[in-house]
Design an enzyme around this catalytic site. Structure first.
Site, PDB file in Angstrom:
ATOM      1  NE  ARG A   1     -10.882  21.307   3.324  1.00 21.52           N
ATOM      2  CZ  ARG A   1     -10.107  22.240   2.760  1.00 21.52           C
ATOM      3  NH1 ARG A   1      -8.944  21.890   2.216  1.00 21.52           N
ATOM      4  NH2 ARG A   1     -10.500  23.510   2.719  1.00 21.52           N
TER       5      ARG A   1
ATOM      6  CE  LYS B   1     -13.743  21.572   0.986  1.00 23.50           C
ATOM      7  NZ  LYS B   1     -14.818  22.352   1.649  1.00 23.50           N
TER       8      LYS B   1
ATOM      9  CG  HIS C   1     -13.480  19.447   9.962  1.00 24.34           C
ATOM     10  ND1 HIS C   1     -12.953  19.386   8.693  1.00 24.34           N
ATOM     11  CD2 HIS C   1     -13.909  20.733  10.115  1.00 24.34           C
ATOM     12  CE1 HIS C   1     -13.066  20.564   8.091  1.00 24.34           C
ATOM     13  NE2 HIS C   1     -13.638  21.398   8.938  1.00 24.34           N
TER      14      HIS C   1
ATOM     15  NE  ARG D   1      -9.896  22.543   7.322  1.00 21.78           N
ATOM     16  CZ  ARG D   1      -9.000  22.939   6.432  1.00 21.78           C
ATOM     17  NH1 ARG D   1      -7.790  22.403   6.432  1.00 21.78           N
ATOM     18  NH2 ARG D   1      -9.294  23.875   5.537  1.00 21.78           N
TER      19      ARG D   1
ATOM     20  CG  HIS E   1     -10.258  28.434   5.134  1.00 25.97           C
ATOM     21  ND1 HIS E   1     -10.265  28.853   6.454  1.00 25.97           N
ATOM     22  CD2 HIS E   1     -10.694  27.148   5.157  1.00 25.97           C
ATOM     23  CE1 HIS E   1     -10.682  27.856   7.218  1.00 25.97           C
ATOM     24  NE2 HIS E   1     -10.942  26.828   6.459  1.00 25.97           N
TER      25      HIS E   1
ATOM     26  CE1 TYR F   1     -11.207  26.739  13.455  1.00 26.25           C
ATOM     27  CE2 TYR F   1     -10.740  27.866  11.403  1.00 26.25           C
ATOM     28  CZ  TYR F   1     -11.135  26.741  12.073  1.00 26.25           C
ATOM     29  OH  TYR F   1     -11.466  25.608  11.387  1.00 26.25           O
TER      30      TYR F   1
END
Length: 299
Positions: free
Chosen positions: A149, A173, A241, A244, A267, A276
């Site tokens: 990110r 995150k 993004h 990504r 994730h 995806y």
């Protein structure tokens, strides 16, 4: 307790205890203050007076303005986090969001850059040969080759890079660390950039800095992407993004494992990564339509 007092406590929690990114904190506060304004119009100031009805009315108010379902869903997520915090702290008893349903939104497949477009990131002459040009080139190549990110890119330090083991340590995150492999050419690019950086701006713990040696922000990453990519790509959307999305899609198109891609992207849920696979199916349909002789014959 008043709504404004509760919002102030929640702000302190996410900003100082959870240490969320400034942009995330800003989004939370904007949504909560908007909801507080809605409550004030109905002369409601105390947390204990809020019910699911007020939340649904607020939701319909935003939908009635023509706001996208995804935006309204994000606003409701902010409220959900806020109310969960209040319940954990014993400031609220009722589960207000239990009777609130988020609006459905159409599934949008991620936009990605084509492989041929991103090959231009390695062309001579696209970037300047000065410090900023070399920095920008490395930033974009890292975005594509690691799928990180923009906030993660801006947060990289020199210690994040292990050139001997060809790995990149990324803080994602919820302060969760992950290791991402890098290939030898990219490691060589990083080594060359570090030598130039030390020569041009001096020592700094941060990997990417400006001319004065100060660390870049996530917004600078966005600006760099917008400076170069419109001339290289015809994608419907240009942003960090999209790199990504491109990282994940291109690996899948080459037969990569979805579970491995999940770990590389950081994730928490495999369902987030599985979007995806839909992009890859559409890619295969296009390949079939343009390449299979029976498909061409039926055009």
């Amino acid at each position: 307790m008043t709504v404004d007092e509760a919002i102030a406590r929640f702000h302190d929690y996410i900003a100082h205890e959870r240490r969320m990114a400034a942009g995330t904190v800003g989004n939370y506060l904007a949504d909560l203050r908007d909801f507080a304004d809605h409550l004030r119009q109905q002369n409601m100031v105390d947390i204990e007076d809020i019910t699911s009805r007020e939340v649904r009315e607020w939701q319909m108010e935003h939908l009635g303005r023509g706001e996208a379902a995804g935006t309204v869903k994000r606003r409701l997520s902010s409220l959900g986090s806020f109310f969960r915090y209040l319940r954990r702290q014993g400031m609220l008893e009722a589960d207000i969001m239990a009777k609130v349903s988020a609006p459905r939104q159409p599934r949008r497949l991620p936009v990605f850059f084509k492989e041929g477009e991103l090959e231009h990131l390695y062309d001579e002459g696209i970037f300047g040969d000065d410090f900023l040009g070399r920095r920008d080139a490395l930033m974009l190549r890292l975005l594509y080759e690691t799928g990180i990110r923009r906030s993660e890119l801006a947060g990289l330090t020199e210690a994040s890079v292990d050139l001997s083991s060809l790995t990149l340590k990324v803080l994602g995150k919820r302060n969760k660390e992950r290791l991402i492999p890098i290939e030898s050419e990219l490691a060589h690019n990083i080594s060359d950039y570090l030598a130039l950086k030390h020569q041009e701006v001096g020592e700094s713990e941060w990997l990417f800095v400006n001319r004065k040696g100060r660390p870049i922000t996530a917004n600078v990453v966005y600006q760099v992407v917008k400076r170069y990519m419109p001339a290289l790509s015809n994608a419907d959307r240009i942003s960090p993004h999209v790199f990504r999305h491109s990282f994940a899609t291109h690996i899948l198109n080459e037969g990569g494992n979805i579970q491995a891609i999940k770990e590389l992207l950081g994730h928490a849920d495999l369902a987030t990564t599985e979007v995806y696979t839909h992009v890859t199916r559409e890619h295969l349909k296009e390949v079939y339509k343009h390449a299979h002789p029976r498909s061409r014959r039926n055009k």
